[in-house]
Design a protein around this motif. Sequence first.
Motif, PDB file in Angstrom:
ATOM      1  N   ALA A  16       9.380 -15.448  14.401  1.00 57.51           N
ATOM      2  CA  ALA A  16      10.098 -16.223  15.507  1.00 57.51           C
ATOM      3  C   ALA A  16      11.331 -15.467  15.940  1.00 57.51           C
ATOM      4  CB  ALA A  16      10.362 -17.404  15.109  1.00 57.51           C
ATOM      5  N   SER A  20      12.789 -13.124  19.132  1.00 58.88           N
ATOM      6  CA  SER A  20      13.788 -13.680  19.926  1.00 58.88           C
ATOM      7  C   SER A  20      15.136 -12.954  19.863  1.00 58.88           C
ATOM      8  CB  SER A  20      14.411 -15.133  19.156  1.00 58.88           C
ATOM      9  OG  SER A  20      14.992 -15.020  18.025  1.00 58.88           O
ATOM     10  N   CYS A  21      14.999 -11.731  19.404  1.00 60.87           N
ATOM     11  CA  CYS A  21      16.194 -10.967  19.089  1.00 60.87           C
ATOM     12  C   CYS A  21      16.900 -10.575  20.515  1.00 60.87           C
ATOM     13  CB  CYS A  21      15.886  -9.347  18.430  1.00 60.87           C
ATOM     14  SG  CYS A  21      15.912  -9.508  16.700  1.00 60.87           S
ATOM     15  N   THR A  23      17.029 -12.127  23.237  1.00 56.06           N
ATOM     16  CA  THR A  23      17.438 -13.522  23.615  1.00 56.06           C
ATOM     17  C   THR A  23      18.729 -13.616  22.935  1.00 56.06           C
ATOM     18  OG1 THR A  23      15.214 -14.114  23.851  1.00 56.06           O
ATOM     19  CG2 THR A  23      16.993 -15.650  24.418  1.00 56.06           C
ATOM     20  N   THR A  24      18.588 -13.393  21.886  1.00 55.92           N
ATOM     21  CA  THR A  24      19.588 -13.745  21.045  1.00 55.92           C
ATOM     22  C   THR A  24      20.888 -12.851  20.982  1.00 55.92           C
ATOM     23  OG1 THR A  24      18.320 -14.530  19.138  1.00 55.92           O
ATOM     24  CG2 THR A  24      20.627 -14.225  18.394  1.00 55.92           C
ATOM     25  N   LYS A  27      22.594 -13.770  24.494  1.00 58.25           N
ATOM     26  CA  LYS A  27      23.438 -15.248  24.244  1.00 58.25           C
ATOM     27  C   LYS A  27      24.920 -14.752  23.595  1.00 58.25           C
ATOM     28  CE  LYS A  27      20.279 -19.082  24.026  1.00 58.25           C
ATOM     29  NZ  LYS A  27      19.228 -19.461  22.820  1.00 58.25           N
ATOM     30  N   LYS A  72      16.528 -20.685  17.972  1.00 55.78           N
ATOM     31  CA  LYS A  72      16.239 -20.482  19.359  1.00 55.78           C
ATOM     32  C   LYS A  72      16.479 -21.973  19.881  1.00 55.78           C
ATOM     33  CE  LYS A  72      12.423 -18.303  20.764  1.00 55.78           C
ATOM     34  NZ  LYS A  72      11.136 -17.895  20.728  1.00 55.78           N
ATOM     35  N   GLN A  74      14.667 -24.856  19.932  1.00 57.13           N
ATOM     36  CA  GLN A  74      13.491 -25.416  20.514  1.00 57.13           C
ATOM     37  C   GLN A  74      13.152 -26.938  19.938  1.00 57.13           C
ATOM     38  OE1 GLN A  74      13.279 -22.977  18.621  1.00 57.13           O
ATOM     39  NE2 GLN A  74      11.070 -22.784  17.542  1.00 57.13           N
ATOM     40  N   THR A 241      23.203 -21.459  15.582  1.00 55.59           N
ATOM     41  CA  THR A 241      23.004 -20.040  16.280  1.00 55.59           C
ATOM     42  C   THR A 241      22.256 -19.227  15.125  1.00 55.59           C
ATOM     43  OG1 THR A 241      24.948 -19.147  15.829  1.00 55.59           O
ATOM     44  CG2 THR A 241      24.842 -20.122  17.956  1.00 55.59           C
TER      45      THR A 241
END
Length: 258
Positions: A16, A20-21, A23-24, A27, A72, A74, A241
Amino acid sequence: MRHSCLVTATALLLAALLTSCATTTTKKAEEGKRDPHIDLCYRAPGPITIDGVMEDAWKKAPLITHFTVPPKGQRPYMKTEARILWDDEALYVFMKAYDKDITAYRTERDSDTCNDDVLELFLVPDDPATAVSYLNFEINALGTVHDAYVYNRNLIAGRRWQFWNAAKLEHAVKIHGTLNNFRDEDEAWCLELKLPFSDMPWMENRPLPINGEQWAFHLARYDWSIYQPNGCELSSSAKLTKLNFHFVPDFDIIQFVR
Ligand SMILES: [Ca+2]
Ligand SMILES: [Ca+2]
Ligand SMILES: [Ca+2]
Protein backbone atom coordinates in the motif's frame (compact mmCIF):
# COMPACT_ATOMS: atom_id res chain seq x y z
CA MET A 1 9.90 -4.86 21.06
CA ARG A 2 7.99 -1.78 20.04
CA HIS A 3 10.39 -1.88 17.15
CA SER A 4 9.18 -5.36 16.14
CA CYS A 5 5.57 -4.15 16.10
CA LEU A 6 6.45 -1.28 13.85
CA VAL A 7 8.40 -3.56 11.54
CA THR A 8 5.48 -6.02 11.37
CA ALA A 9 3.09 -3.22 10.55
CA THR A 10 5.41 -1.83 7.93
CA ALA A 11 5.80 -5.21 6.24
CA LEU A 12 2.06 -5.76 6.19
CA LEU A 13 1.33 -2.53 4.42
CA LEU A 14 4.42 -2.20 2.28
CA ALA A 15 2.46 -2.73 -0.91
CA ALA A 16 0.00 0.00 0.00
CA LEU A 17 2.83 2.36 0.83
CA LEU A 18 4.59 1.75 -2.45
CA THR A 19 1.50 2.43 -4.52
CA SER A 20 0.79 5.59 -2.54
CA CYS A 21 4.27 7.10 -2.84
CA ALA A 22 3.41 9.59 -5.56
CA THR A 23 0.28 10.77 -3.78
CA THR A 24 2.10 11.11 -0.48
CA THR A 25 4.84 13.26 -2.02
CA THR A 26 2.29 15.61 -3.58
CA LYS A 27 0.39 15.86 -0.33
CA LYS A 28 3.58 16.65 1.61
CA ALA A 29 4.10 19.74 -0.52
CA GLU A 30 0.61 20.93 0.37
CA GLU A 31 0.93 20.17 4.06
CA GLY A 32 2.02 23.31 5.89
CA LYS A 33 -1.10 23.37 7.91
CA ARG A 34 -2.66 20.56 9.84
CA ASP A 35 -6.29 20.36 10.68
CA PRO A 36 -6.49 18.00 13.68
CA HIS A 37 -9.83 16.79 14.97
CA ILE A 38 -10.87 18.35 18.27
CA ASP A 39 -12.66 15.72 20.34
CA LEU A 40 -14.65 17.28 23.18
CA CYS A 41 -14.33 15.59 26.57
CA TYR A 42 -17.30 16.35 28.83
CA ARG A 43 -17.67 15.83 32.56
CA ALA A 44 -19.08 12.45 33.50
CA PRO A 45 -22.65 13.13 34.68
CA GLY A 46 -22.62 10.17 37.05
CA PRO A 47 -20.51 7.30 38.33
CA ILE A 48 -18.79 5.01 35.84
CA THR A 49 -18.25 1.36 36.71
CA ILE A 50 -15.27 -0.13 34.91
CA ASP A 51 -16.82 -3.34 33.63
CA GLY A 52 -16.73 -3.09 29.82
CA VAL A 53 -20.42 -2.19 29.70
CA MET A 54 -21.72 1.29 28.85
CA GLU A 55 -23.85 2.87 31.55
CA ASP A 56 -26.07 5.95 31.18
CA ALA A 57 -23.20 8.35 31.92
CA TRP A 58 -21.64 7.47 28.54
CA LYS A 59 -24.65 8.89 26.68
CA LYS A 60 -23.26 12.38 27.34
CA ALA A 61 -20.03 11.62 25.45
CA PRO A 62 -19.94 12.46 21.73
CA LEU A 63 -19.33 9.39 19.60
CA ILE A 64 -15.88 9.32 18.01
CA THR A 65 -16.02 7.39 14.74
CA HIS A 66 -13.49 9.22 12.57
CA PHE A 67 -11.00 6.34 12.48
CA THR A 68 -8.94 6.02 9.30
CA VAL A 69 -6.15 3.77 8.04
CA PRO A 70 -2.76 5.51 7.79
CA PRO A 71 -1.12 6.85 5.78
CA LYS A 72 -3.71 7.07 2.98
CA GLY A 73 -6.63 7.80 5.29
CA GLN A 74 -9.18 5.35 3.88
CA ARG A 75 -12.09 4.12 6.00
CA PRO A 76 -11.21 0.99 7.98
CA TYR A 77 -12.68 -2.38 7.01
CA MET A 78 -13.74 -2.78 10.65
CA LYS A 79 -15.20 0.24 12.41
CA THR A 80 -14.40 1.48 15.88
CA GLU A 81 -16.57 3.63 18.15
CA ALA A 82 -15.06 5.57 21.06
CA ARG A 83 -16.22 7.88 23.82
CA ILE A 84 -14.30 9.99 26.35
CA LEU A 85 -15.35 11.61 29.64
CA TRP A 86 -13.62 13.04 32.71
CA ASP A 87 -14.16 14.06 36.31
CA ASP A 88 -11.90 15.42 39.06
CA GLU A 89 -10.37 11.99 39.51
CA ALA A 90 -9.74 10.55 36.07
CA LEU A 91 -10.04 10.44 32.31
CA TYR A 92 -12.40 7.71 31.09
CA VAL A 93 -12.32 6.00 27.69
CA PHE A 94 -14.82 3.55 26.22
CA MET A 95 -14.00 1.87 22.92
CA LYS A 96 -16.06 -0.63 20.94
CA ALA A 97 -14.02 -2.43 18.30
CA TYR A 98 -16.11 -4.27 15.74
CA ASP A 99 -14.17 -7.41 14.95
CA LYS A 100 -15.20 -10.61 13.17
CA ASP A 101 -12.18 -12.54 14.45
CA ILE A 102 -11.15 -11.59 17.99
CA THR A 103 -7.74 -12.89 19.02
CA ALA A 104 -5.30 -12.29 21.88
CA TYR A 105 -2.79 -14.52 23.65
CA ARG A 106 -0.38 -12.29 25.58
CA THR A 107 -0.96 -12.19 29.34
CA GLU A 108 2.19 -10.54 30.70
CA ARG A 109 2.20 -6.79 31.42
CA ASP A 110 4.18 -4.79 28.88
CA SER A 111 4.43 -7.71 26.46
CA ASP A 112 3.92 -7.12 22.73
CA THR A 113 0.17 -6.61 22.96
CA CYS A 114 0.15 -5.07 19.49
CA ASN A 115 0.67 -8.56 18.08
CA ASP A 116 -2.86 -9.26 19.40
CA ASP A 117 -6.09 -7.39 18.81
CA VAL A 118 -5.31 -4.24 20.75
CA LEU A 119 -6.82 -0.85 21.53
CA GLU A 120 -4.54 2.08 22.18
CA LEU A 121 -4.52 5.52 23.81
CA PHE A 122 -1.86 8.18 23.36
CA LEU A 123 -1.90 11.32 25.53
CA VAL A 124 0.19 14.37 26.38
CA PRO A 125 -0.84 17.80 27.76
CA ASP A 126 1.00 19.75 25.06
CA ASP A 127 0.61 20.97 21.51
CA PRO A 128 1.26 18.06 19.11
CA ALA A 129 3.68 20.25 17.17
CA THR A 130 6.03 20.70 20.12
CA ALA A 131 5.40 17.75 22.46
CA VAL A 132 8.37 15.50 23.14
CA SER A 133 6.96 13.03 25.69
CA TYR A 134 3.66 11.16 25.90
CA LEU A 135 1.79 8.33 27.59
CA ASN A 136 0.97 5.21 25.59
CA PHE A 137 -1.53 2.52 26.62
CA GLU A 138 -2.10 -0.64 24.61
CA ILE A 139 -4.65 -3.14 25.97
CA ASN A 140 -5.34 -6.39 24.18
CA ALA A 141 -8.59 -8.35 24.01
CA LEU A 142 -7.51 -10.39 27.05
CA GLY A 143 -7.15 -7.18 29.05
CA THR A 144 -3.34 -7.33 29.15
CA VAL A 145 -1.82 -3.87 29.53
CA HIS A 146 1.24 -2.48 27.81
CA ASP A 147 1.78 1.00 29.23
CA ALA A 148 4.71 3.31 28.71
CA TYR A 149 5.75 6.85 29.48
CA VAL A 150 7.79 7.78 26.45
CA TYR A 151 10.05 10.53 27.75
CA ASN A 152 11.55 11.37 24.38
CA ARG A 153 9.58 10.61 21.24
CA ASN A 154 12.78 10.41 19.20
CA LEU A 155 13.89 7.36 21.17
CA ILE A 156 11.02 4.85 21.03
CA ALA A 157 12.95 1.76 19.91
CA GLY A 158 13.77 -0.93 22.44
CA ARG A 159 12.46 -1.71 25.90
CA ARG A 160 13.08 1.55 27.65
CA TRP A 161 9.91 3.40 28.51
CA GLN A 162 7.55 0.50 29.21
CA PHE A 163 8.89 -0.08 32.73
CA TRP A 164 6.71 2.83 33.77
CA ASN A 165 3.33 1.52 34.95
CA ALA A 166 0.10 3.34 35.64
CA ALA A 167 -0.31 2.18 39.23
CA LYS A 168 -4.01 3.00 39.58
CA LEU A 169 -5.22 2.32 36.05
CA GLU A 170 -8.54 0.47 35.98
CA HIS A 171 -9.75 -1.32 32.88
CA ALA A 172 -12.17 -4.01 31.75
CA VAL A 173 -12.65 -5.85 28.49
CA LYS A 174 -15.89 -7.47 27.34
CA ILE A 175 -15.92 -9.77 24.34
CA HIS A 176 -19.00 -10.15 22.16
CA GLY A 177 -17.99 -13.35 20.42
CA THR A 178 -15.49 -16.10 21.10
CA LEU A 179 -11.84 -15.36 21.73
CA ASN A 180 -9.25 -17.17 19.59
CA ASN A 181 -11.71 -19.16 17.50
CA PHE A 182 -11.44 -18.10 13.87
CA ARG A 183 -14.00 -20.66 12.75
CA ASP A 184 -16.95 -18.57 13.93
CA GLU A 185 -17.71 -14.93 13.27
CA ASP A 186 -17.45 -12.53 16.20
CA GLU A 187 -19.16 -9.18 16.66
CA ALA A 188 -17.03 -6.81 18.73
CA TRP A 189 -15.00 -6.29 21.86
CA CYS A 190 -15.25 -3.38 24.28
CA LEU A 191 -12.64 -1.68 26.44
CA GLU A 192 -13.58 0.57 29.35
CA LEU A 193 -10.69 2.42 30.95
CA LYS A 194 -10.19 4.77 33.90
CA LEU A 195 -6.89 6.62 33.96
CA PRO A 196 -6.57 8.67 37.17
CA PHE A 197 -4.94 12.07 36.75
CA SER A 198 -2.68 11.13 39.67
CA ASP A 199 -1.14 8.45 37.44
CA MET A 200 -0.11 10.97 34.79
CA PRO A 201 3.55 11.95 35.38
CA TRP A 202 2.95 15.58 34.42
CA MET A 203 0.14 16.16 36.95
CA GLU A 204 2.46 16.37 39.97
CA ASN A 205 2.73 20.15 39.77
CA ARG A 206 -0.19 20.87 37.52
CA PRO A 207 -3.84 21.68 38.26
CA LEU A 208 -6.74 19.76 36.73
CA PRO A 209 -7.68 20.86 33.19
CA ILE A 210 -9.54 24.17 32.93
CA ASN A 211 -12.52 24.62 30.61
CA GLY A 212 -11.29 24.56 27.02
CA GLU A 213 -7.86 23.14 27.83
CA GLN A 214 -6.43 21.14 24.94
CA TRP A 215 -4.08 18.18 25.08
CA ALA A 216 -2.66 16.06 22.26
CA PHE A 217 -4.14 12.58 21.93
CA HIS A 218 -5.39 9.85 19.67
CA LEU A 219 -7.00 6.44 19.89
CA ALA A 220 -5.88 3.54 17.72
CA ARG A 221 -6.12 -0.19 17.18
CA TYR A 222 -4.67 -3.26 15.51
CA ASP A 223 -7.22 -5.71 14.12
CA TRP A 224 -5.61 -9.08 13.39
CA SER A 225 -8.19 -11.09 11.48
CA ILE A 226 -8.68 -13.79 8.89
CA TYR A 227 -11.23 -11.42 7.33
CA GLN A 228 -8.70 -8.61 6.82
CA PRO A 229 -7.26 -8.62 3.26
CA ASN A 230 -3.76 -7.92 4.65
CA GLY A 231 -4.19 -10.03 7.78
CA CYS A 232 -4.08 -6.95 10.00
CA GLU A 233 -5.53 -3.46 9.86
CA LEU A 234 -4.18 -0.49 11.78
CA SER A 235 -6.51 2.46 12.28
CA SER A 236 -6.46 5.68 14.29
CA SER A 237 -8.83 8.45 15.25
CA ALA A 238 -6.16 10.89 14.03
CA LYS A 239 -5.30 11.42 10.38
CA LEU A 240 -1.78 10.03 10.60
CA THR A 241 0.47 10.94 7.68
CA LYS A 242 2.77 8.01 8.48
CA LEU A 243 2.17 4.41 9.46
CA ASN A 244 3.33 5.30 12.95
CA PHE A 245 1.00 5.60 15.95
CA HIS A 246 3.85 7.27 17.87
CA PHE A 247 4.37 10.24 15.54
CA VAL A 248 3.26 12.98 17.94
CA PRO A 249 2.98 15.84 15.38
CA ASP A 250 0.07 13.92 13.81
CA PHE A 251 -1.88 13.51 17.06
CA ASP A 252 -5.38 14.98 17.42
CA ILE A 253 -6.70 17.22 20.20
CA ILE A 254 -8.73 16.34 23.28
CA GLN A 255 -10.52 19.44 24.64
CA PHE A 256 -11.79 19.36 28.22
CA VAL A 257 -15.21 20.86 28.84
CA ARG A 258 -16.17 21.86 32.38
CA1 LIG B 1 -19.27 0.60 32.63
CA1 LIG C 1 -9.35 -9.20 15.25
CA1 LIG D 1 4.48 -0.49 31.73
